[in-house]
Design a protein around this motif. Structure first.
Motif, PDB file in Angstrom:
ATOM      1  N   MET A 193     -10.333   6.538   2.188  1.00  0.00           N
ATOM      2  CA  MET A 193      -9.090   7.317   2.064  1.00  0.00           C
ATOM      3  C   MET A 193      -8.529   7.210   0.643  1.00  0.00           C
ATOM      4  O   MET A 193      -8.564   6.142   0.035  1.00  0.00           O
ATOM      5  N   THR A 194      -8.049   8.314   0.142  1.00  0.00           N
ATOM      6  CA  THR A 194      -7.321   8.316  -1.120  1.00  0.00           C
ATOM      7  C   THR A 194      -5.915   7.780  -0.831  1.00  0.00           C
ATOM      8  O   THR A 194      -5.244   8.263   0.081  1.00  0.00           O
ATOM      9  N   MET A 195      -5.512   6.760  -1.581  1.00  0.00           N
ATOM     10  CA  MET A 195      -4.233   6.125  -1.266  1.00  0.00           C
ATOM     11  C   MET A 195      -3.430   5.833  -2.532  1.00  0.00           C
ATOM     12  O   MET A 195      -3.985   5.425  -3.547  1.00  0.00           O
ATOM     13  N   ILE A 196      -2.118   6.035  -2.427  1.00  0.00           N
ATOM     14  CA  ILE A 196      -1.204   5.593  -3.480  1.00  0.00           C
ATOM     15  C   ILE A 196      -0.202   4.670  -2.793  1.00  0.00           C
ATOM     16  O   ILE A 196       0.493   5.093  -1.865  1.00  0.00           O
ATOM     17  N   VAL A 197      -0.172   3.433  -3.227  1.00  0.00           N
ATOM     18  CA  VAL A 197       0.586   2.413  -2.505  1.00  0.00           C
ATOM     19  C   VAL A 197       1.575   1.732  -3.442  1.00  0.00           C
ATOM     20  O   VAL A 197       1.179   1.018  -4.367  1.00  0.00           O
ATOM     21  N   VAL A 198       2.858   1.969  -3.191  1.00  0.00           N
ATOM     22  CA  VAL A 198       3.878   1.193  -3.898  1.00  0.00           C
ATOM     23  C   VAL A 198       4.053  -0.106  -3.120  1.00  0.00           C
ATOM     24  O   VAL A 198       4.314  -0.080  -1.911  1.00  0.00           O
ATOM     25  N   THR A 199       3.863  -1.214  -3.784  1.00  0.00           N
ATOM     26  CA  THR A 199       3.899  -2.482  -3.050  1.00  0.00           C
ATOM     27  C   THR A 199       4.254  -3.653  -3.953  1.00  0.00           C
ATOM     28  O   THR A 199       4.091  -3.586  -5.174  1.00  0.00           O
ATOM     29  N   HIS A 200       4.760  -4.702  -3.312  1.00  0.00           N
ATOM     30  CA  HIS A 200       4.930  -5.970  -4.027  1.00  0.00           C
ATOM     31  C   HIS A 200       3.845  -6.955  -3.628  1.00  0.00           C
ATOM     32  O   HIS A 200       3.902  -8.130  -4.010  1.00  0.00           O
ATOM     33  N   GLU A 201       2.877  -6.488  -2.822  1.00  0.00           N
ATOM     34  CA  GLU A 201       1.816  -7.376  -2.354  1.00  0.00           C
ATOM     35  C   GLU A 201       0.718  -7.448  -3.417  1.00  0.00           C
ATOM     36  O   GLU A 201      -0.186  -6.607  -3.455  1.00  0.00           O
ATOM     37  N   MET A 202       0.812  -8.438  -4.263  1.00  0.00           N
ATOM     38  CA  MET A 202      -0.131  -8.526  -5.375  1.00  0.00           C
ATOM     39  C   MET A 202      -1.554  -8.814  -4.882  1.00  0.00           C
ATOM     40  O   MET A 202      -2.523  -8.400  -5.501  1.00  0.00           O
ATOM     41  N   GLY A 203      -1.669  -9.512  -3.752  1.00  0.00           N
ATOM     42  CA  GLY A 203      -3.000  -9.777  -3.184  1.00  0.00           C
ATOM     43  C   GLY A 203      -3.694  -8.484  -2.809  1.00  0.00           C
ATOM     44  O   GLY A 203      -4.884  -8.299  -3.088  1.00  0.00           O
ATOM     45  N   PHE A 204      -2.935  -7.574  -2.221  1.00  0.00           N
ATOM     46  CA  PHE A 204      -3.489  -6.274  -1.851  1.00  0.00           C
ATOM     47  C   PHE A 204      -3.913  -5.512  -3.108  1.00  0.00           C
ATOM     48  O   PHE A 204      -5.005  -4.951  -3.186  1.00  0.00           O
ATOM     49  N   ALA A 205      -3.033  -5.514  -4.096  1.00  0.00           N
ATOM     50  CA  ALA A 205      -3.338  -4.813  -5.348  1.00  0.00           C
ATOM     51  C   ALA A 205      -4.631  -5.370  -5.967  1.00  0.00           C
ATOM     52  O   ALA A 205      -5.510  -4.638  -6.407  1.00  0.00           O
ATOM     53  N   ARG A 206      -4.730  -6.659  -5.957  1.00  0.00           N
ATOM     54  CA  ARG A 206      -5.853  -7.343  -6.577  1.00  0.00           C
ATOM     55  C   ARG A 206      -7.166  -7.074  -5.844  1.00  0.00           C
ATOM     56  O   ARG A 206      -8.195  -6.807  -6.449  1.00  0.00           O
ATOM     57  N   GLU A 207      -7.079  -7.127  -4.500  1.00  0.00           N
ATOM     58  CA  GLU A 207      -8.318  -7.091  -3.717  1.00  0.00           C
ATOM     59  C   GLU A 207      -8.736  -5.692  -3.290  1.00  0.00           C
ATOM     60  O   GLU A 207      -9.913  -5.414  -3.107  1.00  0.00           O
ATOM     61  N   VAL A 208      -7.765  -4.813  -3.079  1.00  0.00           N
ATOM     62  CA  VAL A 208      -8.101  -3.529  -2.465  1.00  0.00           C
ATOM     63  C   VAL A 208      -8.050  -2.374  -3.463  1.00  0.00           C
ATOM     64  O   VAL A 208      -8.827  -1.434  -3.376  1.00  0.00           O
ATOM     65  N   ALA A 209      -7.144  -2.454  -4.430  1.00  0.00           N
ATOM     66  CA  ALA A 209      -6.919  -1.291  -5.290  1.00  0.00           C
ATOM     67  C   ALA A 209      -8.038  -1.105  -6.311  1.00  0.00           C
ATOM     68  O   ALA A 209      -8.679  -2.053  -6.747  1.00  0.00           O
ATOM     69  N   ASP A 210      -8.257   0.137  -6.670  1.00  0.00           N
ATOM     70  CA  ASP A 210      -9.139   0.457  -7.793  1.00  0.00           C
ATOM     71  C   ASP A 210      -8.354   0.396  -9.090  1.00  0.00           C
ATOM     72  O   ASP A 210      -8.929   0.298 -10.173  1.00  0.00           O
ATOM     73  N   ARG A 211      -7.040   0.447  -8.942  1.00  0.00           N
ATOM     74  CA  ARG A 211      -6.218   0.684 -10.113  1.00  0.00           C
ATOM     75  C   ARG A 211      -4.798   0.171  -9.856  1.00  0.00           C
ATOM     76  O   ARG A 211      -4.285   0.333  -8.757  1.00  0.00           O
ATOM     77  N   VAL A 212      -4.229  -0.464 -10.848  1.00  0.00           N
ATOM     78  CA  VAL A 212      -2.850  -0.936 -10.745  1.00  0.00           C
ATOM     79  C   VAL A 212      -2.037  -0.249 -11.836  1.00  0.00           C
ATOM     80  O   VAL A 212      -2.413  -0.260 -13.013  1.00  0.00           O
TER      81      VAL A 212
END
Ligand code: ADP
Ligand code: MG
Length: 246
Positions: free
Chosen positions: A193-212
């Motif tokens: 899925m194409t996703m844009i996620v505003v979050t404070h969960e840095m673990g998610f950003a680190r592990e799941v995102a292609d891009r921060v």
């Protein structure tokens, strides 16, 4: 996964509330299959950008296109775009007077004219996907916050969107419920899925995102793959933001 093509394209997007410029010329693109996390201090314009993509908040100038079609007030185009773009909010926003199942089937039945039996069948499959199949006949108030948010995700997916926007989906949750929602999002990402996620969960950003993407006072101050973003914060504002988050 194949390299995505640009799907949502923002060009010099500006937005002010009165004299307060909240988006100061945001230019970026989000590609198919890509998971982008947006981080940054409160008030930096993150929600406003997501809301502009969905036309919940019209931008003042610049352009946003979704699949090549510009986001404007044209009602028919907007309805089609809102089917393509699923949105999940911090505050779940489920329909309180409807069961879980009816929350999922309402829009497909009304907007896509999906027959009830088919809508129910699809809804049950989605509830299973988010681990909520045993709660289909409950009302939102009978569920925990984490369960409600998983239903909200399933409800957005029921419209078969091409992209999912999440605005701090775990910020209103008790800490013990954050993970169950992040797990659902992680599965969604894994499924392409194409996703844009505003979050404070840095673990998610680190592990799941292609891009921060780091927002600072209405601008994209930095945009990098997570490994690079976290290993080598580009400037002192990002470093101090990350210190506050950890
Ligand atoms: P973030 O999501 O990064 O916390 P927002 O996009 O919600 O930031 O808000 C950016 C700024 O715009 C904030 O200062 C906020 O108070 C202001 N703002 C947002 N929505 C409105 C509105 N509808 N009317 C006036 N000001 C607003
Ligand atoms: Mg916000």
């Amino acid at each position: 996964m194949s390299a995505g093509v640009p799907y949502i394209v923002c060009k010099d997007v500006r937005k002010a509330f009165g004299s307060h410029e909240v988006l100061k010329g945001v230019s970026t693109q989000f590609c198919t299959g890509q998971v982008t996390t947006i981080i940054g201090a409160s008030g930096s314009g993150k929600s406003t950008l997501l809301r502009a993509i969905n036309r919940l908040e019209p931008h003042d100038s610049g352009s946003i296109t979704i699949g090549g079609v510009e986001v404007t007030d044209d009602a028919r185009t907007l309805q089609a775009q809102r089917c393509e773009v699923g949105m999940v909010f911090q505050q779940f926003n489920l329909f309180g007077h409807l069961t879980v199942l009816d929350n999922l089937t309402l829009a497909p039945r009304r907007i896509h004219r999906t027959p009830r039996a088919e809508a129910n069948e699809r809804a049950m499959a989605l509830l299973k996907r988010v681990g909520m199949q045993d709660h289909a006949h409950k009302y939102p108030w009978q569920l925990s916050g984490g369960q409600q948010q998983r239903v909200a995700i399933a409800r957005a997916l029921a419209m078969q969107p091409k992209v999912m926007l999440f605005d701090e989906p775990t910020s209103a949750l008790d800490p013990e419920m954050v993970q169950e929602v992040l797990d659902v999002m992680r599965e969604l990402a894994r499924g392409g899925m194409t996703m844009i996620v505003v979050t404070h969960e840095m673990g998610f950003a680190r592990e799941v995102a292609d891009r921060v993407m780091f927002f600072d006072q209405g601008c994209i101050a930095h945009d990098a793959p997570p490994a690079e973003f976290f290993a080598n914060p580009a400037n002192e504002r990002i470093r101090s933001f990350l210190r506050r988050m950890s």
